[in-house]
Design an enzyme around this catalytic site. Structure first.
Site, mmCIF file in Angstrom:
data_model
loop_
_atom_site.group_PDB
_atom_site.id
_atom_site.type_symbol
_atom_site.label_atom_id
_atom_site.label_comp_id
_atom_site.label_asym_id
_atom_site.label_seq_id
_atom_site.Cartn_x
_atom_site.Cartn_y
_atom_site.Cartn_z
ATOM 1 N N HIS B 417 -34.317 55.985 -21.166
ATOM 2 C CA HIS B 417 -34.478 54.524 -21.207
ATOM 3 C C HIS B 417 -33.147 53.887 -21.577
ATOM 4 C CE1 HIS B 417 -39.069 54.745 -22.359
ATOM 5 N NE2 HIS B 417 -38.853 55.029 -21.093
ATOM 6 N N GLU B 511 -19.024 62.597 -24.157
ATOM 7 C CA GLU B 511 -18.711 61.773 -22.988
ATOM 8 C C GLU B 511 -17.267 61.280 -22.994
ATOM 9 O OE1 GLU B 511 -21.545 58.593 -23.121
ATOM 10 O OE2 GLU B 511 -20.690 57.681 -24.909
#
Lengths: 716, 716
Positions: B417, B511
């Site tokens: 989400h 990341e």
């Protein structure tokens, strides 16, 4: 089903004004003319005339965008023009009439912003009673997300008109109307800004819509908007040197105007025009510019006449809160069983039963109860996030018992959701709250947005909040719940699309009569302003004008006569009507109360007999599904004789008319309860000459009859 | 069940310092001493010493309130002091060990603000490993609602310590850590503020917690907070003349600090102290200051090892978005079937099946898929309200088919989400989104809060948002859903109370290795800072360090060796661990990949073998329910030889140890994939001397064995 005809014809005239080619679109009856052109700078310009007289002078259209060198304002070229005509008649679920004709000529002008190669369409609809236009941003390569810094829509007045206005404000419309020349707005502004629990004014010449104007030539002009969806509220700021209004959109917390995503449309900007004030009241232009109902089965949407545990709190006779012990409440932590009841709590099981009994006895549909749920001890003024849960009753309010009690008496309970403007909290609890309603036999809810908005920094009329009210409305529809939102955005005809929006407050309602009083002619203005967008839950029916009779500490006076209060059930159209006073006050005047019991709630037809904003309104309405008619007259600041004919009645029928009127010596200040009730036999040929005092009026019920019943009655 | 003993004893000493009576509270082992007093102005003051050395000099406590002349700061008198001791051992649902001892002495000082007669309690808990204190505002007549303008809590340092810090910021913690003297923070601040998609810094000497400090005398001090509920995040602002940190709470959109309602408590302010850095890692003080689990049945909360369709998007090899056609998306309006697929979409049914197959083959529990739902074409940078609906898949992603496919392969799908920080929109869709998960076999969700917050003007770490993350967590618990929130507030031990909070990002994760890289010693700092509050979904396991191999346009380099990546599964504790690289990269190094397959996810015991923030960490952990041990070593900026003993192993057992280590010529920049794998027979008497290169490390799996199996193996 609606009758719909749709065909394309050549409707526009090419005019050459100052060397610039203009396009003219006429109304079906050719009285209204809209002219559109681009000026030398490529700025879109329109003007409106009615019966060959200018109504709106050349006015600019367009937008300044945020952080974008390519504004949608100048540098336009016309790339396409499409015209069409439309004529249909539709049936509202509820309304002032059972058939509404939607008849207009349309012109959609596609503009190309030459520097950026962006497209914007301006769509004009010209009706016999006015003009609507909106901006459209089609899906395109060069315009996706954009933020409006300013909407530049102008409404250039032809003179120093008389206006009925309230101060422009991002949070409230709960002001008395000021009647003045446009040139006087600036100097009258400060005094017009009276205190409110949440208010944010923005300009010395900023006013709200719907704005009612009258020209010296006798033209009536109303400026408002229709179908306000996912956009912020438009106010108007007046350049009072040039008498030009410009749109002033409500900004968000960061000062930005609406966030847009193409394809997108704006609300319609509406101008209703007539040389007869009654046509303004009769106009359905605002509804016609909204989409048809999105609710397929509307059988659960029904007009409601109700009473409620409310006026006693408004006047201070009783309280919403259960206890005075608590400095602050933490829901889920605070134990109310340990608190001492304050002895003034209105929403007790026993007291509500009295209201249910009264509703049952007099044929009311519902009983509203405020202050039934925990949290009222500190609900206001603390910017409190978790302020209500909407499902937990006070210890002295038995939901199940009252559900059963009301059911056996054929009365429905009406829910109350005060949000305290803590909107995240309301959205978090909304599903449970609506589910709770369905589980306990509630079909309608009055919601409230008192105080400053949470999320903090947002305003009642910003896009964020407009989006919220719409969310609450659509979710209510999912649950087959009727909604009556108070302190929310003023309506813009959305009830056509979501007819479960059965009323709104969004203006200065009757409650202000207990907060110091409203002007005696207030109700002769509201139908020309606030009600242009939809019905108002004005909560009329006050019979005791001396509030100190209810609460010795409250010296407010209701600036109205009893006859005026009765007339409001006709003049202030709403499918939700309250009899707001206490049962004990109605019991003192049961003969007058009879009108409130009798009056219809849903209408087949409305006849606007007399009207002048600020002065008087007289309306006759035929009840849907019966031959009963009801007439209301409200009067302004001076005594006046109202002369009316009954030629709207069936020619071949005889009726009994009961007239509830101000007594000769009635006076809204010193003798407001002086009324007379007279019965007459009338026909379509009858005439009435009836005096109304200032702040007064009259109400008439008209029932079809036979000769036996009317034998003893005088003929009018 | 927990063992709980609770009794009142006299724990405090009355001291007289400069004529002012002070109260001293010692830790159970008497090494830690907390001294509390009021100064001449009635301002509460505390200090902390450890083994008779000052750790926190005299530091003030209290609050400035908004629009309130009676601040809760000075003018106090002590009206009561209560002491107690507490000792229990509790069992976490998951964790670094299966038993946690919560043992402290407590002192609750009730202060009376003499001018206003308001009460405030400061509750201190002194543990062997540190101190926690919080403010409490009991229910009282003179304090209900109040707004904090400033929290004045100080942490006065004893010198110009070395700090491992990131810039104070209301929106992100995704910064590389800077190691510097306190006096150098000001001049290093600008360079430390690297770009982020949402960031709001506030001071040249503002830093975040948890803050790791080291004194010249070799004391390790960690400052953070515990149980951050309905309050805003505490940052620290340094007075670098006096070396005093003061609390700097994240303000709301209007500049206000938390809105409080008495009875209320603040989060705990925590100071973990030791002369051995390993104790900082071993401390459970943050969890101990949180409430026990509010989830009764926790059987559905299970550690997860997972892979996902994610790194390929992070590196730019594939895309979250389905199409490049759309300038903007309007959910419910945009028709994706008309759009041209961009050919780079990661979350296609076929591609996800490949991941499911890989997960099945190698024994992973789950597969995370990002970019499965519509809306990614314009999800960022537009302050878009209705950005995702969380239930509508792209045309090329078949939810039902994948549910079935995963089920038959004993793999669970993990939901994603991304909220785009449009928080109202997420809350509106949350019930449906969680319901959708349950209906389609998803038990865990990764949520994301990229970009600036909506409601606009709020920040990621304000009370409004802290309240939101908590709402999402508690609602997830209602649905038996495990939550892993990214870009949310950094954890403060709340996972003890809601153990379905199985991980968080809230720091600079892997990341960034695809966004330009992180410092090679980053992972030797994180366990001392970010992980003090709870597990991190760091997403380790990158085997291909040259990102241009995945995406020719991305020249980022992963500043780590493969051996270092393996060690992270032990050193970066989380009950949710990803193997973040692509299956194709694992297939190239299946022998190294074996460690990721083997490594435990939930622990009976952890042994902190070596630790120095910024330099190295070596941890051994025993898997819950087995005799398997796993060791991880991560190394900092210079080559280092790690000498460890295996004396934590059972004396009577023989084990096979597989060592995955940097090759001699390994180099995190130029030769990161050089590793060696060695197998040994070991016992509790074995020792290892192992070199790790800068940005390198080693991982060891240790399985109990028998003589046959170990016959051919060398003894270590």
């Amino acid at each position: 089903m609606t009758l719909k005809r749709f065909f394309i014809i050549l409707l526009i005239f090419q005019l050459s004004i100052n060397g610039i080619v203009a396009q003219q679109l006429l109304s079906p009856d050719k009285n209204m003319a809209l002219t559109f052109s681009l000026n030398d700078n490529g700025i879109p310009v329109y003007q409106i005339s009615f019966k060959n007289a200018l109504v709106i002078k050349k006015s600019k259209l367009g937008f300044i965008l945020k952080n974008d060198e390519n504004n949608l304002f100048d540098n336009f070229a016309i790339s396409n023009t499409e015209t069409s005509t439309f004529d249909e008649t539709w049936q509202p679920v509820w309304g002032e009439e059972n058939q509404i004709r939607n008849h207009y000529n349309e012109m959609a002008v596609t503009l190309n912003h030459q520097k950026s190669n962006r497209q914007m369409i301006i769509r004009f609809r010209v009706f016999n009673d006015g003009v609507g236009f909106r901006y459209e941003f089609p899906e395109q390569d060069n315009l996706g997300h954009f933020v409006i810094e300013d909407e530049k829509t102008q409404f250039a007045m032809t003179g120093n008109h008389t206006a009925f206005w309230i101060p422009g404000d991002y949070d409230t419309q709960e002001y008395d109307y000021t009647e003045s020349r446009l040139s006087e707005i600036r100097k009258l502004m400060t005094n017009s800004i009276t205190d409110n629990l949440s208010q944010t004014t923005f300009s010395h010449t900023g006013v709200q819509t719907s704005l009612m104007l009258k020209t010296d030539e006798g033209l009536y002009i109303n400026i408002h908007e229709a179908a306000l969806i996912d956009y912020s509220v438009m106010h108007l700021d007046l350049d009072d040197k040039n008498m030009v209004f410009e749109a002033w959109l409500t900004p968000d917390v960061k000062g930005d105007r609406p966030y847009m995503i193409a394809p997108a449309i704006t609300p319609w900007r509406t101008i209703i025009v007539s040389d007869d004030a009654r046509d303004i009241l009769a106009s359905r232009l605002t509804y016609n510019l909204n989409e048809p109902s999105k609710i397929e089965n509307t059988s659960w949407i029904k007009p409601l006449k109700y009473i409620g545990v409310w006026w006693e709190m408004i006047t201070g006779k009783s309280s919403w809160a259960y206890t005075d012990d608590l400095k602050a409440v933490k829901l889920g932590v605070t134990d109310y069983r340990k608190a001492t009841p304050n002895g003034k709590h209105g929403a007790t099981t026993e007291h509500v039963k009295e209201y249910i009994d009264f509703a049952h006895k007099h044929g009311f549909d519902g009983v509203l109860v405020e202050g039934w749920n925990i949290g009222w001890e500190d609900w206001f003024g603390h910017s409190k996030d978790y302020v209500f849960d909407f499902v937990t009753p006070y210890p002295d309010f038995d939901v199940d018992e009252l559900q059963e009690y009301a059911k056996t008496r054929n009365v429905q309970m009406i829910m109350h959701h005060e949000t305290s403007s803590s909107v995240r909290n309301y959205e978090r609890h909304m599903d449970k709250a609506y589910r709770f309603m369905k589980d306990h036999g509630y079909h309608a809810v009055k919601s409230g947005y008192v105080g400053d908005i949470l999320p903090r920094g947002e305003n009642h009329y910003s896009q964020w909040m407009v989006n919220h009210y719409q969310y609450a409305l659509e979710k209510a529809a999912d649950y087959n719940i009727m909604l009556n939102a108070h302190e929310a955005v003023r309506p813009t005809g959305i009830a056509r699309t979501y007819p479960n929006l059965i009323s709104n407050e969004s203006a200065r309602g009757t409650e202000y009569q207990a907060f110091g009083g409203s002007k005696e002619n207030h109700v002769t203005v509201l139908p020309f302003t606030r009600l242009i967008g939809g019905p108002m839950d004005y909560t009329p029916g006050i019979f005791e004008m001396d509030i100190s009779k209810l609460n010795p500490d409250n010296h407010s006076h209701v600036n109205s006569t009893i006859a005026n209060q009765l007339a409001l059930y006709v003049t202030m159209y709403s499918p939700l009507q309250m009899a707001a006073d206490l049962p004990e006050n109605y019991n003192r005047f049961l003969d007058a109360f009879q009108f409130i019991k009798d009056v219809g709630m849903d209408w087949e037809k409305s006849v606007y007999i007399e009207a002048e904003p600020g002065s008087y309104i007289t309306i006759a309405r035929k009840e849907k599904g019966t031959n009963n008619w009801f007439i209301g007259n409200v009067n302004g600041k001076t005594n006046r004789v109202s002369n009316i004919k009954f030629d709207f009645l069936d020619n071949d029928k005889v009726y009994i008319a009961t007239v509830y009127a101000d007594a000769k010596d009635a006076d809204y200040k010193v003798n407001p309860q002086a009324y007379i009730i007279k019965k007459f036999k009338i026909t379509s040929k009858s005439k009435l000459s009836q005096q109304s005092v200032a702040g007064g009026g009259y109400a008439i019920s008209i029932f079809e009859s036979n000769k036996t019943e009317t034998k003893s009655l005088k003929k009018l």
